[in-house]
Design a protein around this motif. Structure first.
Motif, PDB file in Angstrom:
ATOM      1  N   GLN A 138      -6.814  15.245   1.103  1.00  0.00           N
ATOM      2  CA  GLN A 138      -7.340  16.259   2.035  1.00  0.00           C
ATOM      3  C   GLN A 138      -6.221  16.812   2.923  1.00  0.00           C
ATOM      4  OE1 GLN A 138     -10.261  13.950   4.121  1.00  0.00           O
ATOM      5  NE2 GLN A 138     -11.961  14.538   2.783  1.00  0.00           N
ATOM      6  N   GLN A 139      -5.311  15.928   3.334  1.00  0.00           N
ATOM      7  CA  GLN A 139      -4.332  16.287   4.368  1.00  0.00           C
ATOM      8  C   GLN A 139      -2.966  16.732   3.843  1.00  0.00           C
ATOM      9  OE1 GLN A 139      -5.454  16.535   7.378  1.00  0.00           O
ATOM     10  NE2 GLN A 139      -7.414  15.577   6.856  1.00  0.00           N
ATOM     11  N   VAL A 140      -2.595  16.282   2.649  1.00  0.00           N
ATOM     12  CA  VAL A 140      -1.254  16.589   2.127  1.00  0.00           C
ATOM     13  C   VAL A 140      -1.391  17.451   0.885  1.00  0.00           C
ATOM     14  CG1 VAL A 140       0.935  15.635   1.289  1.00  0.00           C
ATOM     15  CG2 VAL A 140      -0.409  14.370   3.000  1.00  0.00           C
ATOM     16  N   LYS A 141      -0.674  18.577   0.881  1.00  0.00           N
ATOM     17  CA  LYS A 141      -0.708  19.466  -0.288  1.00  0.00           C
ATOM     18  C   LYS A 141       0.699  19.563  -0.875  1.00  0.00           C
ATOM     19  CE  LYS A 141      -5.038  20.222   0.447  1.00  0.00           C
ATOM     20  NZ  LYS A 141      -5.957  19.337  -0.269  1.00  0.00           N
ATOM     21  N   TRP A 142       0.811  19.242  -2.154  1.00  0.00           N
ATOM     22  CA  TRP A 142       2.102  19.339  -2.823  1.00  0.00           C
ATOM     23  C   TRP A 142       2.271  20.737  -3.410  1.00  0.00           C
ATOM     24  CZ3 TRP A 142      -0.371  14.711  -2.272  1.00  0.00           C
ATOM     25  CH2 TRP A 142       0.418  13.638  -1.830  1.00  0.00           C
ATOM     26  N   ALA A 143       3.494  21.252  -3.376  1.00  0.00           N
ATOM     27  CA  ALA A 143       3.780  22.633  -3.778  1.00  0.00           C
ATOM     28  C   ALA A 143       3.371  22.915  -5.225  1.00  0.00           C
ATOM     29  CB  ALA A 143       5.264  22.933  -3.582  1.00  0.00           C
ATOM     30  N   ASP A 144       3.476  21.900  -6.076  1.00  0.00           N
ATOM     31  CA  ASP A 144       3.163  22.127  -7.497  1.00  0.00           C
ATOM     32  C   ASP A 144       1.684  21.929  -7.817  1.00  0.00           C
ATOM     33  OD1 ASP A 144       3.025  19.417  -7.139  1.00  0.00           O
ATOM     34  OD2 ASP A 144       4.638  18.902  -8.538  1.00  0.00           O
ATOM     35  N   GLY A 145       0.861  21.784  -6.772  1.00  0.00           N
ATOM     36  CA  GLY A 145      -0.580  21.639  -6.986  1.00  0.00           C
ATOM     37  C   GLY A 145      -1.010  20.262  -7.468  1.00  0.00           C
ATOM     38  N   LYS A 146      -0.071  19.331  -7.526  1.00  0.00           N
ATOM     39  CA  LYS A 146      -0.388  17.972  -7.971  1.00  0.00           C
ATOM     40  C   LYS A 146      -1.102  17.203  -6.870  1.00  0.00           C
ATOM     41  CE  LYS A 146       1.807  17.962 -12.017  1.00  0.00           C
ATOM     42  NZ  LYS A 146       1.112  17.881 -13.283  1.00  0.00           N
ATOM     43  N   ILE A 173      -2.932   2.493  -4.417  1.00  0.00           N
ATOM     44  CA  ILE A 173      -3.219   3.893  -4.090  1.00  0.00           C
ATOM     45  C   ILE A 173      -4.144   3.846  -2.875  1.00  0.00           C
ATOM     46  CG2 ILE A 173      -4.193   6.069  -4.913  1.00  0.00           C
ATOM     47  CD1 ILE A 173      -3.730   5.036  -7.800  1.00  0.00           C
ATOM     48  N   LYS A 174      -3.587   4.059  -1.678  1.00  0.00           N
ATOM     49  CA  LYS A 174      -4.325   3.808  -0.435  1.00  0.00           C
ATOM     50  C   LYS A 174      -4.928   5.088   0.132  1.00  0.00           C
ATOM     51  CE  LYS A 174      -5.497   1.002   2.975  1.00  0.00           C
ATOM     52  NZ  LYS A 174      -4.623   0.019   3.617  1.00  0.00           N
ATOM     53  N   ASN A 175      -6.194   5.021   0.487  1.00  0.00           N
ATOM     54  CA  ASN A 175      -6.899   6.155   1.109  1.00  0.00           C
ATOM     55  C   ASN A 175      -6.648   7.489   0.398  1.00  0.00           C
ATOM     56  OD1 ASN A 175      -6.267   4.497   4.137  1.00  0.00           O
ATOM     57  ND2 ASN A 175      -8.321   4.853   3.367  1.00  0.00           N
ATOM     58  N   PRO A 176      -6.819   7.538  -0.937  1.00  0.00           N
ATOM     59  CA  PRO A 176      -6.500   8.772  -1.667  1.00  0.00           C
ATOM     60  C   PRO A 176      -7.345   9.969  -1.256  1.00  0.00           C
ATOM     61  CG  PRO A 176      -7.686   7.220  -3.076  1.00  0.00           C
ATOM     62  CD  PRO A 176      -7.312   6.476  -1.840  1.00  0.00           C
ATOM     63  N   ASP A 201       0.865  -1.182   0.000  1.00  0.00           N
ATOM     64  CA  ASP A 201       0.000   0.000   0.000  1.00  0.00           C
ATOM     65  C   ASP A 201       0.901   1.231   0.000  1.00  0.00           C
ATOM     66  OD1 ASP A 201      -1.703  -2.057   0.477  1.00  0.00           O
ATOM     67  OD2 ASP A 201      -2.628  -1.219   2.265  1.00  0.00           O
ATOM     68  N   ILE A 202       0.485   2.262  -0.725  1.00  0.00           N
ATOM     69  CA  ILE A 202       1.267   3.498  -0.794  1.00  0.00           C
ATOM     70  C   ILE A 202       0.508   4.613  -0.082  1.00  0.00           C
ATOM     71  CG2 ILE A 202       2.506   5.100  -2.307  1.00  0.00           C
ATOM     72  CD1 ILE A 202       3.345   2.066  -2.530  1.00  0.00           C
ATOM     73  N   LEU A 203       1.214   5.306   0.807  1.00  0.00           N
ATOM     74  CA  LEU A 203       0.656   6.453   1.532  1.00  0.00           C
ATOM     75  C   LEU A 203       1.629   7.625   1.396  1.00  0.00           C
ATOM     76  CD1 LEU A 203      -0.575   4.548   4.718  1.00  0.00           C
ATOM     77  CD2 LEU A 203      -2.042   5.704   3.057  1.00  0.00           C
ATOM     78  N   SER A 204       1.335   8.722   2.062  1.00  0.00           N
ATOM     79  CA  SER A 204       2.230   9.881   1.996  1.00  0.00           C
ATOM     80  C   SER A 204       2.563  10.401   3.388  1.00  0.00           C
ATOM     81  CB  SER A 204       1.579  11.010   1.187  1.00  0.00           C
ATOM     82  OG  SER A 204       2.417  12.147   1.173  1.00  0.00           O
ATOM     83  N   THR A 205       3.747  10.990   3.496  1.00  0.00           N
ATOM     84  CA  THR A 205       4.146  11.680   4.721  1.00  0.00           C
ATOM     85  C   THR A 205       3.628  13.116   4.658  1.00  0.00           C
ATOM     86  OG1 THR A 205       6.199  12.487   3.740  1.00  0.00           O
ATOM     87  CG2 THR A 205       6.281  10.327   4.820  1.00  0.00           C
ATOM     88  N   LYS A 206       3.827  13.833   5.769  1.00  0.00           N
ATOM     89  CA  LYS A 206       3.435  15.239   5.859  1.00  0.00           C
ATOM     90  C   LYS A 206       4.129  16.077   4.778  1.00  0.00           C
ATOM     91  CE  LYS A 206       3.767  18.872   9.413  1.00  0.00           C
ATOM     92  NZ  LYS A 206       4.239  19.086  10.805  1.00  0.00           N
TER      93      LYS A 206
END
Length: 308
Positions: A123-131, A115-118, A14-19
């Motif tokens: 909702q929680q992680v925002k990437w600088a390039d708007g992706k 793609i886990k809990n997209p 499963d793939i997730l993201s950090t802060k």
């Protein structure tokens, strides 16, 4: 690496993201059951309550830690009846490191990222390039050369299936990558995280017809295919037949050798379970926690090549 040694065709994560937007391999957005985060007093103030898949959940979450902080945690076994000797010895790894394990294998080994809990991650992680989360996953896969439709020359060189319980994510990435996608299906009573439909509605003919152009298969919870009552299998549904009639593969999850997970009728014999699902139900692939036993079963039941 152990799964590859034992004969896995694909390694799944499963793939997730950090802060800070780094993609990691971890089963839950919540870290409580699968890491030693509770032992790290320096993170005591990170406990939060979030709504995840329609339910309030309290604990420590991947989205509240940088990747640097997360690498200080040790992974641990969530099931108390399994071997606990490796607790704390391995860190959480990144998507890049997971891919490297497959690409460094001594033979062709596919990857099967989820793609886990997209909905929650976006909702929680925002990437600088708007992706979005999905954009980042696809970009990483492309960076390492994953491309090509199912069974194409490129795909056979670096096999991959991209999976998700969120159909909207699979549809969203469909014009970004031609890598094969698999739609995961949970218990029929559960609501999907991205629509207001239950998985019962999502296994209807109408929905299978809708999703078919975007995916090569479905990955149902095995009890969705063959319902269980009092730990006994009941009459199989027609889900496999309906998927196969649409040329969709069926890859159910998760097969486990322990008595806690083997239904009555298999006499505590994982080989009997594999035989039932592969030869009677006719599935096309399996997710297993016990790669070695499935590989051994395949070796034992495959006819030996004829001598020339």
């Amino acid at each position: 690496m152990r799964a590859i040694e034992e004969g896995a065709d694909f390694i799944e994560s499963d793939i997730l993201s950090t802060k800070d937007g780094v993609l990691i391999c971890h089963h839950d957005v919540n870290l409580d059951d699968t890491t030693d985060v509770a032992d790290h007093k320096e993170f005591a103030d990170r406990k939060r309550t979030y709504e995840v898949q329609g339910m309030n959940m309290t604990g420590f979450f991947t989205v509240d830690f940088t990747v640097e902080e997360l690498t200080t945690l040790g992974a641990k076994q969530r099931y108390p009846f399994r071997d606990q000797q490796y607790n704390g010895k391995f860190p959480i790894i990144t998507l890049d490191e997971y891919i490297a394990i497959a690409l460094d294998a001594p033979r062709v080994v596919g990857i099967y990222p989820e793609i886990k809990n997209p909905v929650f991650i976006n909702q929680q992680v925002k990437w600088a390039d708007g992706k979005k989360f999905e954009d980042k996953i696809v970009a990483t896969l492309k960076k390492y050369g994953y491309k090509g439709s199912y069974m194409s020359k490129d795909w056979l060189k670096q096999p991959i299936f991209i999976q998700s319980f969120a159909a909207t994510s699979l549809v969203y990435i469909s014009n970004m990558t031609d890598s094969p996608k698999v739609f995961l299906i949970d218990d029929v009573t559960i609501l999907t995280e991205d629509t207001n439909k239950t998985y019962n509605e999502i296994t209807s003919d109408k929905y299978l017809d809708y999703i078919k152009p975007y995916v090569v298969g479905i990955g149902p919870w095995k009890d969705t295919i063959v319902p269980v009552s009092n730990n006994r299998l009941t009459t199989p549904t027609d889900l496999v037949a309906r998927a196969h009639s649409r040329n969709l593969q069926v890859h159910p999850y998760t097969y486990r050798n322990e008595n806690q997970f083997l239904h009555s009728g298999f006499h505590q014999d994982a080989y009997l379970e594999y035989d039932y699902w592969i030869n009677k139900i006719g599935v096309d692939g399996l997710f297993t926690d016990f790669t070695g036993s499935l590989h051994n079963f395949q070796e034992l039941t495959s006819p030996l090549p004829k001598l020339q």
